[in-house]
Motif scaffolding. Structure first.
Motif, PDB file in Angstrom:
ATOM      1  N   HIS A  92       1.113  -1.757  -0.253  1.00  0.00           N
ATOM      2  CA  HIS A  92      -0.050  -0.090   0.102  1.00  0.00           C
ATOM      3  C   HIS A  92       0.589   1.171  -0.265  1.00  0.00           C
ATOM      4  N   LEU A  93       2.234   1.070   0.557  1.00  0.00           N
ATOM      5  CA  LEU A  93       3.170   2.393   0.819  1.00  0.00           C
ATOM      6  C   LEU A  93       3.051   2.678  -0.437  1.00  0.00           C
ATOM      7  N   ALA A 124      -8.944   5.513 -10.317  1.00  0.00           N
ATOM      8  CA  ALA A 124      -8.618   5.242  -8.807  1.00  0.00           C
ATOM      9  C   ALA A 124      -9.874   4.608  -7.678  1.00  0.00           C
ATOM     10  N   SER A 125     -10.744   5.992  -8.582  1.00  0.00           N
ATOM     11  CA  SER A 125     -11.769   5.631  -7.616  1.00  0.00           C
ATOM     12  C   SER A 125     -13.197   5.071  -8.015  1.00  0.00           C
ATOM     13  N   VAL A 126     -13.964   4.911  -9.142  1.00  0.00           N
ATOM     14  CA  VAL A 126     -14.918   4.511  -9.288  1.00  0.00           C
ATOM     15  C   VAL A 126     -14.773   3.080  -9.799  1.00  0.00           C
ATOM     16  N   LEU A 127     -13.215   2.574 -10.135  1.00  0.00           N
ATOM     17  CA  LEU A 127     -13.621   1.349 -10.287  1.00  0.00           C
ATOM     18  C   LEU A 127     -13.527   0.522  -9.227  1.00  0.00           C
ATOM     19  N   GLN A 128     -12.963   1.490  -8.106  1.00  0.00           N
ATOM     20  CA  GLN A 128     -12.766   0.749  -6.881  1.00  0.00           C
ATOM     21  C   GLN A 128     -13.932  -0.107  -6.248  1.00  0.00           C
ATOM     22  N   PRO A 129     -15.432   1.011  -6.162  1.00  0.00           N
ATOM     23  CA  PRO A 129     -16.100  -0.695  -5.809  1.00  0.00           C
ATOM     24  C   PRO A 129     -17.063  -1.454  -6.500  1.00  0.00           C
ATOM     25  N   LEU A 130     -16.878  -1.331  -7.729  1.00  0.00           N
ATOM     26  CA  LEU A 130     -16.725  -2.217  -8.865  1.00  0.00           C
ATOM     27  C   LEU A 130     -15.818  -3.791  -8.880  1.00  0.00           C
ATOM     28  N   ILE A 131     -14.783  -3.092  -8.897  1.00  0.00           N
ATOM     29  CA  ILE A 131     -13.815  -4.637  -8.448  1.00  0.00           C
ATOM     30  C   ILE A 131     -13.379  -5.437  -7.202  1.00  0.00           C
ATOM     31  N   GLY A 132     -14.572  -4.778  -6.202  1.00  0.00           N
ATOM     32  CA  GLY A 132     -14.713  -5.097  -4.614  1.00  0.00           C
ATOM     33  C   GLY A 132     -16.284  -5.961  -4.862  1.00  0.00           C
ATOM     34  N   LEU A 187      -5.767  -3.145  -6.505  1.00  0.00           N
ATOM     35  CA  LEU A 187      -5.383  -2.708  -5.043  1.00  0.00           C
ATOM     36  C   LEU A 187      -5.999  -2.701  -3.767  1.00  0.00           C
ATOM     37  N   HIS A 188      -6.447  -2.138  -4.014  1.00  0.00           N
ATOM     38  CA  HIS A 188      -7.019  -1.109  -2.364  1.00  0.00           C
ATOM     39  C   HIS A 188      -8.149  -2.329  -2.071  1.00  0.00           C
ATOM     40  N   PRO A 189      -9.073  -2.792  -2.864  1.00  0.00           N
ATOM     41  CA  PRO A 189     -10.117  -3.561  -2.235  1.00  0.00           C
ATOM     42  C   PRO A 189      -9.664  -5.071  -1.476  1.00  0.00           C
ATOM     43  N   GLU A 190      -8.767  -5.972  -2.608  1.00  0.00           N
ATOM     44  CA  GLU A 190      -7.643  -6.922  -2.662  1.00  0.00           C
ATOM     45  C   GLU A 190      -7.524  -6.773  -1.223  1.00  0.00           C
TER      46      GLU A 190
END
Length: 323
Positions: free
Chosen positions: A27-28, A66-74, A123-126
């Motif tokens: 994450h860093l 970087a933001s809109v795709l996160q909930p879709l991938i999650g 990266l973020h959701p997984e």
């Protein structure tokens, strides 16, 4: 002494702790690479002769992907976890950083920024899911360690821009290709552990799986909607600061790019300190109070930028001497 087929509880706990540190390190690295893009906007403007509007489009391409795709991938990985997405996300970031280093047109900048945004959204959701697994479901500890890694990366990005990129120019971004390669290696280790955990989890839960769906709790949905609006307002403000803070200092105070980056570092360092202090303060004063303070407490800050800047003593002295 040979290792036992079923490791001890102590060994499993130690391994989970290392995985949590690896996730935080990934994450860093990810957030450092994402944050270094707005930090070097002045270099893009000078090299490609971009307007502020065009710089804004690059920031838009980065932040939206970087933001809109996160909930879709999650949502997709909730149904079917995909451990290979962890190194694949870093692969997108590597391609984006290499593209930025060799961008000669606005369109190349936009495509490279989108690749970095896609890597971040993967990266973020997984990684957050892996952090929760590593702590055995301890959401508070998992999220705090995971988040500290990201905030540290955001704080270090301006320093890296000042010390590595600014002296070398845009090609200095190639250093971050090596950073992405290190991230891929870390995520490969995490991915293998994640795959084993998924197999064990499926074996334990298959017999207890239930097809019942929880009814929609409209109070919870309303509260989540309020939180989304608050976060939206906060990150619009922060994106404007990180994108144009260096320009402001370079224009108002005639600072070189390296010095302006240290001012941006101070801003990001404050964000990291707030993340570390937010948990204990929320436990002491209540979560709702701290959430509202974190949003409303920054509201007066933009007013300072609307105030006229008094002339410096040297300027006033020179003007009086000239008259």
């Amino acid at each position: 002494m040979s290792l036992s087929a079923s490791p001890s509880v102590k060994a499993q706990t130690q391994q989970s702790f290392y995985i949590l540190l690896f996730v935080s390190a990934a994450h860093l690295l990810n957030d450092a690479m994402q944050a270094v893009v707005p930090a070097v906007f002045p270099l893009f403007q000078q090299n490609l002769h971009l307007s502020f509007a065009q710089i804004g489009w690059v920031a838009f391409a980065l932040n939206v992907t970087a933001s809109v795709l996160q909930p879709l991938i999650g949502a997709a990985t909730d149904k079917k976890p995909m451990p290979l997405l962890l190194p694949a996300g870093m692969g997108f970031t590597l391609l984006g950083m290499a593209g930025l280093a060799y961008s000669s047109t606005l369109w190349m900048l936009l495509m490279s920024a989108m690749l970095i945004g896609i890597g971040s959204s993967v990266l973020h959701p997984e990684s957050s899911r892996v952090a929760h697994l590593a702590t055995g479901g301890g959401k508070g500890l998992a999220q705090s360690i995971f988040q500290v890694g990201g905030n540290t990366g955001q704080a270090l990005a301006p320093l890296a821009a000042a010390l590595l990129v600014a002296p070398l120019g845009i090609h200095g971004l190639l250093w971050f290709v090596l950073t992405a390669a290190l991230g891929i290696a870390i995520q490969c280790l995490v991915s293998r552990w994640y795959r084993r955990q998924m197999l064990e989890t499926h074996r334990r839960t298959d017999s207890r799986a239930s097809s019942r769906q929880r009814p929609v709790n409209w109070k919870v949905a309303f509260a989540v909607g309020i939180l989304i609006l608050m976060l939206f307002s906060k990150f619009v403000y922060l994106a404007g600061m990180t994108g144009y803070y260096a320009f402001y200092y370079m224009e108002k105070f005639k600072l070189p790019l390296e010095s302006a980056q240290f001012c941006l570092f101070a801003l990001q360092l404050g964000g990291m300190a707030g993340t570390l202090l937010g948990g204990p303060l929320a436990d002491r004063f209540g979560r709702k109070k701290i959430i509202w303070f974190s949003i409303l407490g920054t509201a007066p800050s933009p007013c300072f930028y609307l105030m006229p800047v008094p002339p410096s003593p040297s300027c006033s002295a020179s003007s009086s001497g000239a008259s």
